[in-house]
Design an enzyme around this catalytic site. Structure first.
Site, PDB file in Angstrom:
ATOM      1  N   GLU A 125      39.050  54.249 -39.822  1.00 17.37           N
ATOM      2  CA  GLU A 125      40.885  55.548 -41.051  1.00 17.37           C
ATOM      3  C   GLU A 125      40.869  55.574 -39.347  1.00 17.37           C
ATOM      4  O   GLU A 125      40.134  56.720 -39.365  1.00 17.37           O
ATOM      5  CB  GLU A 125      40.714  55.841 -42.003  1.00 17.37           C
ATOM      6  CG  GLU A 125      40.928  55.857 -43.598  1.00 17.37           C
ATOM      7  CD  GLU A 125      42.263  54.279 -44.075  1.00 17.37           C
ATOM      8  OE1 GLU A 125      43.108  54.528 -43.488  1.00 17.37           O
ATOM      9  OE2 GLU A 125      41.431  53.939 -44.709  1.00 17.37           O
ATOM     10  N   LYS A 147      30.119  64.707 -42.121  1.00 13.57           N
ATOM     11  CA  LYS A 147      30.268  65.862 -40.504  1.00 13.57           C
ATOM     12  C   LYS A 147      31.633  65.745 -40.522  1.00 13.57           C
ATOM     13  O   LYS A 147      31.871  65.605 -40.406  1.00 13.57           O
ATOM     14  CB  LYS A 147      29.479  64.969 -39.593  1.00 13.57           C
ATOM     15  CG  LYS A 147      28.801  65.967 -37.811  1.00 13.57           C
ATOM     16  CD  LYS A 147      30.097  66.835 -37.543  1.00 13.57           C
ATOM     17  CE  LYS A 147      31.209  66.002 -36.914  1.00 13.57           C
ATOM     18  NZ  LYS A 147      31.822  66.675 -36.660  1.00 13.57           N
ATOM     19  N   CYS A 169      48.054  60.786 -39.850  1.00 18.88           N
ATOM     20  CA  CYS A 169      47.927  59.533 -38.677  1.00 18.88           C
ATOM     21  C   CYS A 169      48.862  59.047 -39.182  1.00 18.88           C
ATOM     22  O   CYS A 169      49.150  57.821 -38.617  1.00 18.88           O
ATOM     23  CB  CYS A 169      46.776  59.371 -39.554  1.00 18.88           C
ATOM     24  SG  CYS A 169      46.790  59.036 -41.855  1.00 18.88           S
ATOM     25  N   GLU A 227      49.382  57.603 -29.533  1.00 18.34           N
ATOM     26  CA  GLU A 227      49.251  58.650 -30.599  1.00 18.34           C
ATOM     27  C   GLU A 227      49.457  59.849 -30.035  1.00 18.34           C
ATOM     28  O   GLU A 227      48.776  60.306 -29.437  1.00 18.34           O
ATOM     29  CB  GLU A 227      47.920  58.485 -31.224  1.00 18.34           C
ATOM     30  CG  GLU A 227      48.329  59.719 -32.786  1.00 18.34           C
ATOM     31  CD  GLU A 227      46.937  59.510 -33.495  1.00 18.34           C
ATOM     32  OE1 GLU A 227      46.174  58.817 -32.967  1.00 18.34           O
ATOM     33  OE2 GLU A 227      47.196  59.193 -35.089  1.00 18.34           O
ATOM     34  N   TRP A 242      40.075  66.869 -39.070  1.00 17.90           N
ATOM     35  CA  TRP A 242      40.230  68.301 -39.278  1.00 17.90           C
ATOM     36  C   TRP A 242      42.183  68.044 -39.731  1.00 17.90           C
ATOM     37  O   TRP A 242      42.352  69.956 -40.230  1.00 17.90           O
ATOM     38  CB  TRP A 242      40.413  68.862 -38.064  1.00 17.90           C
ATOM     39  CG  TRP A 242      41.536  68.961 -37.214  1.00 17.90           C
ATOM     40  CD1 TRP A 242      40.643  68.066 -35.600  1.00 17.90           C
ATOM     41  CD2 TRP A 242      42.643  68.858 -36.762  1.00 17.90           C
ATOM     42  NE1 TRP A 242      42.153  68.048 -35.173  1.00 17.90           N
ATOM     43  CE2 TRP A 242      43.473  67.807 -35.313  1.00 17.90           C
ATOM     44  CE3 TRP A 242      43.804  69.181 -36.761  1.00 17.90           C
ATOM     45  CZ2 TRP A 242      44.226  67.875 -35.261  1.00 17.90           C
ATOM     46  CZ3 TRP A 242      45.161  68.714 -36.841  1.00 17.90           C
ATOM     47  CH2 TRP A 242      45.596  67.980 -35.436  1.00 17.90           C
ATOM     48  N   ASN A 243      42.596  66.980 -40.112  1.00 16.22           N
ATOM     49  CA  ASN A 243      43.760  67.479 -39.676  1.00 16.22           C
ATOM     50  C   ASN A 243      44.160  67.163 -41.945  1.00 16.22           C
ATOM     51  O   ASN A 243      45.416  68.695 -42.347  1.00 16.22           O
ATOM     52  CB  ASN A 243      44.719  66.689 -39.792  1.00 16.22           C
ATOM     53  CG  ASN A 243      44.803  65.055 -40.204  1.00 16.22           C
ATOM     54  OD1 ASN A 243      43.668  65.025 -40.366  1.00 16.22           O
ATOM     55  ND2 ASN A 243      45.655  64.339 -40.231  1.00 16.22           N
TER      56      ASN A 243
HETATM   57  P1  NAD Z   1      38.473  63.070 -33.379  1.00 13.83           P
HETATM   58  O1  NAD Z   1      38.443  61.119 -33.916  1.00 13.83           O
HETATM   59  O2  NAD Z   1      38.801  63.478 -32.396  1.00 13.83           O
HETATM   60  O3  NAD Z   1      37.593  63.669 -34.849  1.00 13.83           O
HETATM   61  C1  NAD Z   1      37.025  62.846 -35.698  1.00 13.83           C
HETATM   62  C2  NAD Z   1      35.778  62.936 -35.912  1.00 13.83           C
HETATM   63  O4  NAD Z   1      34.530  62.559 -35.643  1.00 13.83           O
HETATM   64  C3  NAD Z   1      34.968  65.174 -35.936  1.00 13.83           C
HETATM   65  O5  NAD Z   1      34.558  65.207 -36.768  1.00 13.83           O
HETATM   66  C4  NAD Z   1      34.649  65.062 -34.437  1.00 13.83           C
HETATM   67  O6  NAD Z   1      33.540  65.943 -34.327  1.00 13.83           O
HETATM   68  C5  NAD Z   1      33.495  63.078 -34.506  1.00 13.83           C
HETATM   69  N1  NAD Z   1      33.414  62.920 -33.663  1.00 13.83           N
HETATM   70  C6  NAD Z   1      34.098  62.226 -32.452  1.00 13.83           C
HETATM   71  N2  NAD Z   1      34.219  61.326 -31.795  1.00 13.83           N
HETATM   72  C7  NAD Z   1      32.488  61.436 -32.063  1.00 13.83           C
HETATM   73  C8  NAD Z   1      31.997  59.986 -31.629  1.00 13.83           C
HETATM   74  N3  NAD Z   1      32.351  59.547 -30.925  1.00 13.83           N
HETATM   75  N4  NAD Z   1      30.737  60.592 -32.264  1.00 13.83           N
HETATM   76  C9  NAD Z   1      30.656  60.775 -33.412  1.00 13.83           C
HETATM   77  N5  NAD Z   1      31.438  61.696 -34.199  1.00 13.83           N
HETATM   78  C10 NAD Z   1      32.828  61.891 -33.639  1.00 13.83           C
HETATM   79  O7  NAD Z   1      40.187  63.097 -34.415  1.00 13.83           O
HETATM   80  P2  NAD Z   1      40.996  64.278 -35.130  1.00 13.83           P
HETATM   81  O8  NAD Z   1      40.942  64.780 -33.673  1.00 13.83           O
HETATM   82  O9  NAD Z   1      39.723  65.566 -35.163  1.00 13.83           O
HETATM   83  O10 NAD Z   1      41.785  63.890 -36.081  1.00 13.83           O
HETATM   84  C11 NAD Z   1      42.711  62.819 -35.595  1.00 13.83           C
HETATM   85  C12 NAD Z   1      42.564  61.716 -35.615  1.00 13.83           C
HETATM   86  O11 NAD Z   1      42.636  61.377 -36.923  1.00 13.83           O
HETATM   87  C13 NAD Z   1      44.170  61.426 -34.994  1.00 13.83           C
HETATM   88  O12 NAD Z   1      44.530  60.351 -34.064  1.00 13.83           O
HETATM   89  C14 NAD Z   1      44.512  61.359 -36.447  1.00 13.83           C
HETATM   90  O13 NAD Z   1      45.676  59.811 -36.898  1.00 13.83           O
HETATM   91  C15 NAD Z   1      43.418  60.550 -37.068  1.00 13.83           C
HETATM   92  N6  NAD Z   1      43.351  60.095 -38.578  1.00 13.83           N
HETATM   93  C16 NAD Z   1      43.536  58.388 -39.359  1.00 13.83           C
HETATM   94  C17 NAD Z   1      43.823  59.458 -40.660  1.00 13.83           C
HETATM   95  C18 NAD Z   1      43.666  58.080 -41.293  1.00 13.83           C
HETATM   96  O14 NAD Z   1      43.466  57.748 -42.590  1.00 13.83           O
HETATM   97  N7  NAD Z   1      44.173  56.818 -40.897  1.00 13.83           N
HETATM   98  C19 NAD Z   1      43.843  60.346 -41.480  1.00 13.83           C
HETATM   99  C20 NAD Z   1      43.738  61.290 -40.594  1.00 13.83           C
HETATM  100  C21 NAD Z   1      43.379  61.451 -39.129  1.00 13.83           C
END
Ligand code: NAD
Length: 492
Positions: free
Chosen positions: A249, A175, A283, A384, A151-152
């Site tokens: 990522e 998704k 991130c 984190e 979402w970020n």
């Molecule tokens: P999240 O992992 O909770 O969710 C991300 C996405 O994955 C959402 O669409 C969610 O519905 C889906 N999801 C969650 N668990 C799943 C599973 N077991 N199977 C399939 N889909 C699943 O992350 P968030 O809270 O939305 O975002 C924050 C995280 O994202 C932080 O850890 C941040 O560091 C990371 N992030 C990384 C990058 C990068 O480029 N490295 C960029 C932005 C954010």
């Protein structure tokens, strides 16, 4: 209230069982809109639409040059609609409108670059030993790519993930995060207006279960996931069951190292940008700052003074520096992680609680927070936060700074602040991170590779490398002469 359905084969489609879910505005705490809650049946429909578009739709017959042109056009349209997309995103995740708008506008650069790469995907002719054989490689797309985003930075990350996969000739089921699904729908519609055929980009909305159905679908040939390490591990394990590869990522706990010889004005601004931009919800947040001992007290004082001046408020307003965090759960996480850090010995230098904002009594706001004396095994130093929480620690020399910086399971990014050119390159080599910034922080662009070392990810976004993540290589052997082969002994 906004109302969105799934977007499949160019049509708005309700969930097969009619379910919906509600999204909230973190600034007001009020309801923002509803989305279709996609189940396995909806995911199946979307993947089948993408598979048809890949195999037999107009996408498969477009030349790479024409495919690239349409991606470029899509970029132009997204930039032209940046105001609307940014408003939707700010209302959904509470990040500054100015940043969301900038991210929507630069989609144009990403799609121009990757659109331009579409007709530069080349195989090679291999000079093998057997002169009578022509051996060459073809680089072919994989098929349907399942893309799951956080979402970020919803548009930015969707474009970073989709652009190389589409340039390579794949089709997509996206998704987006359940917290910010609105902009993904807008992107898909704009794609179609730009001549990208229906079925090439499909969007299904929902929670973890929707993502799981996508990863499990037998016709999804690759998964691109951006999000938390925990979800990345779960997704890779699931995809592993089907032997499907993942581009991951993930999160970070990135160190920022400030030496006494640095330009301290520059370092101060960079350290603050590293952690308080986007309320720490990036991130690459530089959430551990290591400061050389002789300047430690004075530099920390500067950071605290500046952090206290950060204007917290309405993210839609230009004068605001920091909006709310995106969800109530995230707010509670920020709070509880600071509490736990203190219980384990850390001390708060500023912030640490929810500010009271008369205008937004129910908003999810958290103060810019700086703590010190968090030992290297403090929970805060190992996990984190994804919020505006910075831990500062002194170090005595380069060796100690490196040991502290690398003492983490993560490896997304690292920052170094110094004027010593020899030290710059020694540190850049020794830091275990996919990106090292020197005298700058949080810089990223379309043609420079981005991704994680260690538990911060697998694969690279951006740059030519990103396109290769979405291609497979075929080796073709063609006998040009009349040689009759020995049926029993392999010839090399
Ligand atoms: P999240 O992992 O909770 O969710 C991300 C996405 O994955 C959402 O669409 C969610 O519905 C889906 N999801 C969650 N668990 C799943 C599973 N077991 N199977 C399939 N889909 C699943 O992350 P968030 O809270 O939305 O975002 C924050 C995280 O994202 C932080 O850890 C941040 O560091 C990371 N992030 C990384 C990058 C990068 O480029 N490295 C960029 C932005 C954010």
């Amino acid at each position: 209230m906004y109302q969105y359905l799934n977007y499949i084969n160019g049509r708005d489609v309700a969930a097969a069982d009619g379910r919906t879910f509600t999204a909230f505005n973190p600034t007001t705490g009020g309801q923002w809109g509803t989305f279709a809650l996609a189940g396995a049946e909806d995911v199946d429909r979307a993947v089948k639409a993408a598979a048809t578009a890949f195999r037999s739709g107009p996408w498969s017959t477009l030349t790479p040059t024409r495919r690239g042109r349409r991606l470029m056009k899509w970029g132009e349209r997204i930039a032209a609609h940046a105001d609307r997309i940014a408003t939707i995103e700010t209302e959904q995740n509470g990040k500054l409108y100015a940043e969301m708008r900038a991210q929507a506008r630069i989609a144009e650069d990403w799609l121009y670059y990757f659109g331009g790469l579409a007709d530069k995907i080349e195989g090679t002719v291999i000079p093998i030993e057997r002169r009578s054989i022509l051996n060459y490689t073809l680089r072919e797309p994989l098929g349907v790519v399942g893309v799951i985003t956080p979402w970020n930075s919803p548009t930015f990350i969707a474009i970073m993930s989709l652009a190389p996969a589409l340039a390579a000739g794949n089709t997509i089921v996206l998704k987006p995060s359940e917290i910010t699904s609105g902009s993904a729908m807008e992107l898909a519609r704009l794609a179609e207006e730009s001549g990208i055929p229906p079925g090439v980009i499909n969007v299904v909305t929902g929670f973890r279960e929707t993502g799981e159905a996508l990863v499990d679908h037998p016709q999804v040939a690759k998964v691109s996931f951006t999000g938390s390490v925990a979800a990345g591990r779960a997704i890779a394990a699931r995809a592993g069951q089907r032997l499907v590869s993942c581009m991951l990522e993930l999160g970070g706990k990135s160190p920022n190292i400030v030496f006494g010889d640095a330009n301290l004005d520059q370092a101060e601004a960079g350290v603050l940008a590293g952690i308080f931009a986007a309320a720490g919800q990036t991130c690459v947040a530089g959430s551990r700052v290591y400061i050389e001992q002789p300047i430690y007290d004075a530099f920390v004082e500067r950071l605290v003074r500046r952090a206290k001046k950060i204007v917290i408020g309405d993210p839609l307003k230009a004068e605001t520096h920091m909006g709310p965090v995106a969800t109530k759960v995230q707010l509670e996480k920020d709070e509880s992680m600071v509490k736990r850090a203190v219980a384990e010995g850390a001390a708060i230098l500023c912030g640490g609680s929810r500010p009271s904002l008369a205008e937004f009594p129910d908003g999810y706001f958290f103060e810019p927070t700086i703590v010190h004396q968090a030992g290297k095994d403090n929970f805060l130093m190992r996990h984190e936060v994804f919020g505006p929480v910075l831990a500062v620690t002194p170090f005595k020399d380069e060796t100690e700074a490196l040991a502290l910086a690398n003492d983490t399971e993560f490896g997304l990014a690292a920052g170094v602040w110094t004027r010593d050119v020899r030290r710059v390159h020694k540190m850049a080599r020794a830091l275990e991170a996919g990106t090292v910034w020197v005298n700058t922080y949080r810089a990223l662009t379309f043609n420079s590779p981005f991704g994680g070392y260690k538990a911060s990810g697998i694969g690279r976004q951006n740059g030519i490398e990103a396109v290769y993540q979405y291609l497979q290589t075929k080796s073709v052997w063609c006998e040009l002469g009349d040689e009759i082969q020995d049926p029993f002994v392999m010839k090399v």
